[in-house]
Design an enzyme around this catalytic site. Structure first.
Site, PDB file in Angstrom:
ATOM      1  N   LYS A   1       0.828  -1.215   0.000  1.00  0.00           N
ATOM      2  CA  LYS A   1       0.000   0.000   0.000  1.00  0.00           C
ATOM      3  C   LYS A   1       0.858   1.259   0.000  1.00  0.00           C
ATOM      4  O   LYS A   1       1.991   1.256   0.454  1.00  0.00           O
ATOM      5  CB  LYS A   1      -1.008  -0.046   1.153  1.00  0.00           C
ATOM      6  CG  LYS A   1      -2.115  -1.063   0.819  1.00  0.00           C
ATOM      7  CD  LYS A   1      -3.276  -1.098   1.765  1.00  0.00           C
ATOM      8  CE  LYS A   1      -4.306  -2.102   1.223  1.00  0.00           C
ATOM      9  NZ  LYS A   1      -5.351  -2.449   2.180  1.00  0.00           N
TER      10      LYS A   1
ATOM     11  N   ARG B   1      -2.731 -10.467   4.740  1.00  0.00           N
ATOM     12  CA  ARG B   1      -3.143 -10.484   3.324  1.00  0.00           C
ATOM     13  C   ARG B   1      -2.043  -9.799   2.515  1.00  0.00           C
ATOM     14  O   ARG B   1      -1.882  -8.590   2.605  1.00  0.00           O
ATOM     15  CB  ARG B   1      -4.485  -9.746   3.194  1.00  0.00           C
ATOM     16  CG  ARG B   1      -5.029  -9.736   1.785  1.00  0.00           C
ATOM     17  CD  ARG B   1      -6.298  -8.910   1.701  1.00  0.00           C
ATOM     18  NE  ARG B   1      -6.848  -8.943   0.362  1.00  0.00           N
ATOM     19  CZ  ARG B   1      -6.450  -8.147  -0.630  1.00  0.00           C
ATOM     20  NH1 ARG B   1      -5.518  -7.243  -0.418  1.00  0.00           N
ATOM     21  NH2 ARG B   1      -7.006  -8.252  -1.821  1.00  0.00           N
TER      22      ARG B   1
HETATM   23  N1  HH2 Z   1      -7.120  -4.357   0.839  1.00  0.00           N
HETATM   24  C1  HH2 Z   1      -7.470  -4.426  -0.461  1.00  0.00           C
HETATM   25  C2  HH2 Z   1      -8.438  -5.329  -0.901  1.00  0.00           C
HETATM   26  N2  HH2 Z   1      -9.013  -6.197  -0.032  1.00  0.00           N
HETATM   27  N3  HH2 Z   1      -9.215  -7.062   2.149  1.00  0.00           N
HETATM   28  C3  HH2 Z   1      -8.872  -7.030   3.447  1.00  0.00           C
HETATM   29  N4  HH2 Z   1      -9.419  -7.907   4.313  1.00  0.00           N
HETATM   30  N5  HH2 Z   1      -7.963  -6.127   3.932  1.00  0.00           N
HETATM   31  C4  HH2 Z   1      -7.355  -5.222   3.109  1.00  0.00           C
HETATM   32  O1  HH2 Z   1      -6.542  -4.399   3.606  1.00  0.00           O
HETATM   33  C5  HH2 Z   1      -7.692  -5.231   1.716  1.00  0.00           C
HETATM   34  C6  HH2 Z   1      -8.652  -6.187   1.266  1.00  0.00           C
HETATM   35  C7  HH2 Z   1      -6.826  -3.512  -1.437  1.00  0.00           C
HETATM   36  O2  HH2 Z   1      -5.638  -4.083  -1.946  1.00  0.00           O
HETATM   37  P1  HH2 Z   1      -5.533  -4.846  -3.346  1.00  0.00           P
HETATM   38  O3  HH2 Z   1      -6.506  -5.972  -3.440  1.00  0.00           O
HETATM   39  O4  HH2 Z   1      -4.127  -5.276  -3.578  1.00  0.00           O
HETATM   40  O5  HH2 Z   1      -5.858  -3.734  -4.415  1.00  0.00           O
HETATM   41  P2  HH2 Z   1      -7.171  -3.387  -5.241  1.00  0.00           P
HETATM   42  O6  HH2 Z   1      -8.265  -3.080  -4.282  1.00  0.00           O
HETATM   43  O7  HH2 Z   1      -6.761  -2.194  -6.060  1.00  0.00           O
HETATM   44  O8  HH2 Z   1      -7.515  -4.592  -6.077  1.00  0.00           O
END
Ligand code: HH2
Length: 286
Positions: free
Chosen positions: A226, A262
């Site tokens: 992040k 995660r």
């Molecule tokens: N962060 C993201 C998505 N899902 N779920 C949980 N439980 N906790 C988190 O911090 C979290 C999550 C965002 O990250 P990412 O999936 O890598 O990116 P994007 O939302 O752009 O797909």
């Protein structure tokens, strides 16, 4: 007789017994626009291959998502989300999979296809039908704190005390989920790093993560890659953070009670957390 849905089954043990601390959850975003891996795994084959790779590297489960929740994103329809994730879930049948969704329709299909967890960044606020789908299943559930929604969450987020507000939000969503039939032992909680938080809010949540753990449910941490990790290093424009800083933050979160991590970079986190666990055990025995 009440009709049994096909996904009523499987996971009867408490989440902390199924995913022993520290457990790593590998991220597979089947999206064109996720902030760090958007477009890399949009086709089912590379997405399923990535999921298998993350499991081979030591992930306890993989979190498959078909909608980006990065700051400013507008979201996609259930049809589009399903079009993206269904073939990936089919290819991963029999493996430990979490579905990252806020939509009842997507969760229902994912559970039919064998998903063991539903990871909802809206903590059951976006789709009123999701809680019923979960209560009628044996799925594990992750409830995440987010201010507003992804479109607006980073527009000047403010709290009087970010940690106590996140704690009372998560306690409220936990009580709601349990009141509507989801067993408490199946629920884990996530402070939602980056979901409507400044760099200072994220750091304070990490520093006082023990207060989130005190709620009594396993804590999930999603800090991986992040942008605040890059901003800690002094780059105010960083859109993503380096693995090294993510790993450091995960270890500190482990020390403060986090259970499930995660992450996109599984091997690095598995190895660092194994070291943290060994030190923790040595502390207990000395
Ligand atoms: N962060 C993201 C998505 N899902 N779920 C949980 N439980 N906790 C988190 O911090 C979290 C999550 C965002 O990250 P990412 O999936 O890598 O990116 P994007 O939302 O752009 O797909």
């Amino acid at each position: 007789m009440i009709a049994q849905t096909r996904y009523v089954r499987r996971v009867s043990v408490a989440i902390e017994e199924r995913f022993l601390r520290p457990a790593v959850m590998g991220v597979v975003n089947v999206t064109p626009d996720s902030f760090s891996d958007g477009g890399l795994f949009l086709d089912p084959e590379p997405a399923a291959a990535q999921a298998r790779r993350l499991l081979a590297e030591g992930a306890a489960l993989v979190d498959v998502g078909g909608e980006s929740t990065r700051p400013g994103s507008l979201g996609v329809s259930a049809e589009e989300e399903l079009r993206r994730v269904e073939p990936v879930l089919e290819a991963l049948a029999g493996l430990p999979v979490s579905i990252d969704t806020s939509k009842a329709e997507v969760a229902r299909r994912a559970l039919e296809l064998g998903a063991v967890m539903v990871n909802d960044v809206t903590a059951l606020r976006a789709d009123p039908d999701l809680v019923g789908v979960l209560a009628g299943s044996e799925a594990y559930v992750c409830l995440v704190h987010m201010l507003d929604d992804p479109r607006t969450m980073q527009d000047d987020p403010r709290y009087d005390d970010v940690v106590s507000e996140v704690v009372s939000f998560l306690e409220g969503r936990l009580a709601y989920a349990v009141a509507l039939g989801i067993r408490e032992e199946r629920i884990c909680l996530d402070p939602g790093i980056g979901f409507g938080k400044t760099v200072e809010h994220n750091l304070e949540l990490l520093a006082r993560l023990d207060e989130i753990a005190s709620i009594g449910r396993p804590v999930v941490l999603g800090a991986s890659r992040k942008r605040f990790l890059g901003r800690i290093l002094g780059d105010p424009e960083a859109l993503a953070g380096p693995v090294s800083v993510g790993v450091a933050v995960a270890v500190m979160a482990y020390e403060r009670g986090a259970s499930i991590f995660r992450v996109h970079d599984v091997r690095e986190h598995v190895e660092a957390l194994a070291a943290a666990r060994a030190v923790e055990r040595a502390c207990r025995t000395s």
